[in-house]
Design a protein around this motif. Sequence first.
Motif, PDB file in Angstrom:
ATOM      1  N   GLN A  40      22.885   5.673   8.780  1.00 41.26           N
ATOM      2  CA  GLN A  40      21.589   5.936   9.401  1.00 41.26           C
ATOM      3  C   GLN A  40      21.022   7.286   8.959  1.00 41.26           C
ATOM      4  O   GLN A  40      19.810   7.435   8.771  1.00 41.26           O
ATOM      5  N   ILE A  41      21.895   8.252   8.764  1.00 36.97           N
ATOM      6  CA  ILE A  41      21.448   9.585   8.335  1.00 36.97           C
ATOM      7  C   ILE A  41      20.781   9.509   6.970  1.00 36.97           C
ATOM      8  O   ILE A  41      19.664   9.995   6.773  1.00 36.97           O
ATOM      9  N   PHE A  42      21.455   8.881   6.009  1.00 36.68           N
ATOM     10  CA  PHE A  42      20.915   8.852   4.652  1.00 36.68           C
ATOM     11  C   PHE A  42      19.769   7.857   4.510  1.00 36.68           C
ATOM     12  O   PHE A  42      18.921   8.009   3.634  1.00 36.68           O
ATOM     13  N   ALA A  43      19.723   6.861   5.399  1.00 38.21           N
ATOM     14  CA  ALA A  43      18.601   5.925   5.380  1.00 38.21           C
ATOM     15  C   ALA A  43      17.294   6.643   5.684  1.00 38.21           C
ATOM     16  O   ALA A  43      16.227   6.258   5.171  1.00 38.21           O
ATOM     17  N   GLN A  44      17.349   7.667   6.503  1.00 42.12           N
ATOM     18  CA  GLN A  44      16.129   8.407   6.829  1.00 42.12           C
ATOM     19  C   GLN A  44      15.557   9.096   5.590  1.00 42.12           C
ATOM     20  O   GLN A  44      14.343   9.247   5.467  1.00 42.12           O
ATOM     21  N   ILE A  45      16.428   9.521   4.688  1.00 41.93           N
ATOM     22  CA  ILE A  45      15.964  10.141   3.443  1.00 41.93           C
ATOM     23  C   ILE A  45      15.507   9.060   2.467  1.00 41.93           C
ATOM     24  O   ILE A  45      14.409   9.135   1.900  1.00 41.93           O
ATOM     25  N   SER A  46      16.332   8.036   2.270  1.00 42.55           N
ATOM     26  CA  SER A  46      16.012   6.978   1.299  1.00 42.55           C
ATOM     27  C   SER A  46      14.655   6.338   1.560  1.00 42.55           C
ATOM     28  O   SER A  46      13.910   6.024   0.623  1.00 42.55           O
ATOM     29  N   SER A  47      14.339   6.157   2.825  1.00 43.65           N
ATOM     30  CA  SER A  47      13.102   5.461   3.168  1.00 43.65           C
ATOM     31  C   SER A  47      11.858   6.238   2.764  1.00 43.65           C
ATOM     32  O   SER A  47      10.759   5.687   2.727  1.00 43.65           O
TER      33      SER A  47
ATOM     34  N   ALA B  65      23.874  17.184  10.604  1.00 46.96           N
ATOM     35  CA  ALA B  65      24.548  16.162  11.411  1.00 46.96           C
ATOM     36  C   ALA B  65      25.853  16.660  12.011  1.00 46.96           C
ATOM     37  O   ALA B  65      26.422  15.997  12.882  1.00 46.96           O
ATOM     38  N   GLY B  66      26.345  17.811  11.543  1.00 46.13           N
ATOM     39  CA  GLY B  66      27.532  18.417  12.144  1.00 46.13           C
ATOM     40  C   GLY B  66      28.771  18.417  11.285  1.00 46.13           C
ATOM     41  O   GLY B  66      29.851  18.815  11.745  1.00 46.13           O
ATOM     42  N   PHE B  67      28.661  18.003  10.019  1.00 44.85           N
ATOM     43  CA  PHE B  67      29.827  17.971   9.142  1.00 44.85           C
ATOM     44  C   PHE B  67      30.116  19.345   8.526  1.00 44.85           C
ATOM     45  O   PHE B  67      29.202  20.144   8.282  1.00 44.85           O
ATOM     46  N   GLN B  68      31.391  19.598   8.283  1.00 42.35           N
ATOM     47  CA  GLN B  68      31.793  20.670   7.388  1.00 42.35           C
ATOM     48  C   GLN B  68      31.626  20.115   5.971  1.00 42.35           C
ATOM     49  O   GLN B  68      32.278  19.134   5.604  1.00 42.35           O
ATOM     50  N   VAL B  69      30.743  20.713   5.186  1.00 45.58           N
ATOM     51  CA  VAL B  69      30.371  20.143   3.894  1.00 45.58           C
ATOM     52  C   VAL B  69      30.919  20.981   2.743  1.00 45.58           C
ATOM     53  O   VAL B  69      30.721  22.193   2.697  1.00 45.58           O
ATOM     54  N   THR B  70      31.600  20.320   1.833  1.00 47.78           N
ATOM     55  CA  THR B  70      31.949  20.921   0.552  1.00 47.78           C
ATOM     56  C   THR B  70      30.916  20.444  -0.465  1.00 47.78           C
ATOM     57  O   THR B  70      30.768  19.233  -0.684  1.00 47.78           O
ATOM     58  N   ASP B  71      30.192  21.384  -1.039  1.00 51.77           N
ATOM     59  CA  ASP B  71      29.096  21.071  -1.968  1.00 51.77           C
ATOM     60  C   ASP B  71      29.623  21.117  -3.397  1.00 51.77           C
ATOM     61  O   ASP B  71      29.853  22.183  -3.952  1.00 51.77           O
ATOM     62  N   MET B  72      29.805  19.938  -3.987  1.00 47.33           N
ATOM     63  CA  MET B  72      30.268  19.826  -5.368  1.00 47.33           C
ATOM     64  C   MET B  72      29.117  19.425  -6.295  1.00 47.33           C
ATOM     65  O   MET B  72      29.276  18.597  -7.189  1.00 47.33           O
ATOM     66  N   SER B  73      27.952  19.995  -6.073  1.00 49.47           N
ATOM     67  CA  SER B  73      26.788  19.702  -6.920  1.00 49.47           C
ATOM     68  C   SER B  73      27.037  20.147  -8.353  1.00 49.47           C
ATOM     69  O   SER B  73      27.891  20.990  -8.629  1.00 49.47           O
ATOM     70  N   ASN B  74      26.211  19.564  -9.259  1.00 49.40           N
ATOM     71  CA  ASN B  74      26.128  20.058 -10.633  1.00 49.40           C
ATOM     72  C   ASN B  74      27.330  19.683 -11.488  1.00 49.40           C
ATOM     73  O   ASN B  74      27.737  20.436 -12.365  1.00 49.40           O
TER      74      ASN B  74
END
Length: 338
Positions: free
Chosen positions: A291-298, A82-91
Motif C-alpha cells: 500500500q505504501i509503494f502503491a501511493q507512489i506508483s499511482s 512508514a517507520g522502517f530503519q532503512v539502509t540506502d543502497m542507491s547507485n
Amino acid sequence: MTVRHHTHAIRRSTFTVAGLAAALSLAGCGLEPAGSFVPAAAPGSIQAIEGLPASAAITITSKNYTEALILGKMAVLAAKVAGFQVTDMSNVPGSVAVRELMLNGDVDFVWDYTGTGWLAYLGNEAGIPGERPQYEAVRDADLKNGITWLEPAKLNNTYAFAVKASAVPELNGITKLSEIKDLPLSERSFCVESEFNSRQDGFKPMLEEYDLTLGSADGVNPSNVKILDTGTIYEATARGSCNFGEVFATDGRIVALDLVVLEDDRAFFPAYNVAPVVRSETLKKYPQLQQIFAQISSKLTNSQQQTLNSRVDVDGEEPAFVAFDWMQAEGLITVPVK
C-alpha cells in the motif's frame, strides 16, 4: 504483431564485476554507499505503520542513472516515514548487479522495469504486446525466484521517437508514428543510434511496421537518416537536423529541449513500465509495503518523470531533493515540524 526486444536497461547502466563486488561488500558489512542522504520527512498520506517494531528494517537499492536514483530516493523517504530503519543502497552500477543483490537477499526493494525483467532477467527473446500483459507475465514468472512485482505505474520508459514541438504544425500536426507515412518524402528524416539502426528488431522493422521501407521511392530516403551517438540525438532533433529523433520516453532532455514524443500507436516497442519490486519474504513480513509503494506508483507518469529527470540532468539538482519536493507537493510526505 510481435513486440521487439531491446536492451536499453542493460545498455544504460553497464554491469561490471567490480561494481557488483563493491555493492555486495557494502551490503555484507552493513555500510551505506556515498550519496545515501535524504532530507528528513514526516508523514503525509504515507503514514507510520501502526505497531511496526522499532527494529523493522529494509534495504533499498537503485541503479546508477538519474531516473533510478530519483525513484530510489522516493522509496527511501517513503520507508523511513512508514517507520522502517532503512539502509540506502542507491547507485549500484548495473541492472545485473541489482538483480544479483535482490536474488541473494542482500537488498529488499528496487524500482525496476517490466521489459527489463522479462527480457534481461528472465531471458525471453521477445516482449509481450500490451503493458498489462507484459507486467502480468513478468510478475507471474518471477514469483518462483522469490521476487514480487507490485502494481506498475503508468510511467513507461521505452524507446520512442520525438519531434521538435515548434515543428509539429509544419508536419501536419503530427502526434503518432503512423502519421509519418503521410508526410512528404523530404520530411521523413530521422536521427538514430547505430545499434538501433542495425538491429534486426530496430529501425528498419519499425519503419515497416508503420508502412515505410528504407530505400524505397515512397518510404524513407537513406540520405535522410543520420547515425549519431545516443546523447547527441536530442540536441540534433531540437536543432532540426532531423525531424524525428530516437529517444527514451522519460528522458529529461525531452522537456528541456521542448521535444514532443510521438505515440507508438501500433505498439511496436516493448513495454518498460516501472514497478515496485520486493523480495517476497520481505513483503510477507511487511505486507503494508504494498500500500505504501502503491501511493507512489499511482502518481508516476512519463511527463511527470521527464520533468523530474530534467531537474537533475539539466538543472543540476540532487536526486534526493527532487524526490522530496515532488513527494511533498503530492502530499505523500510533509516537512517535519521543528
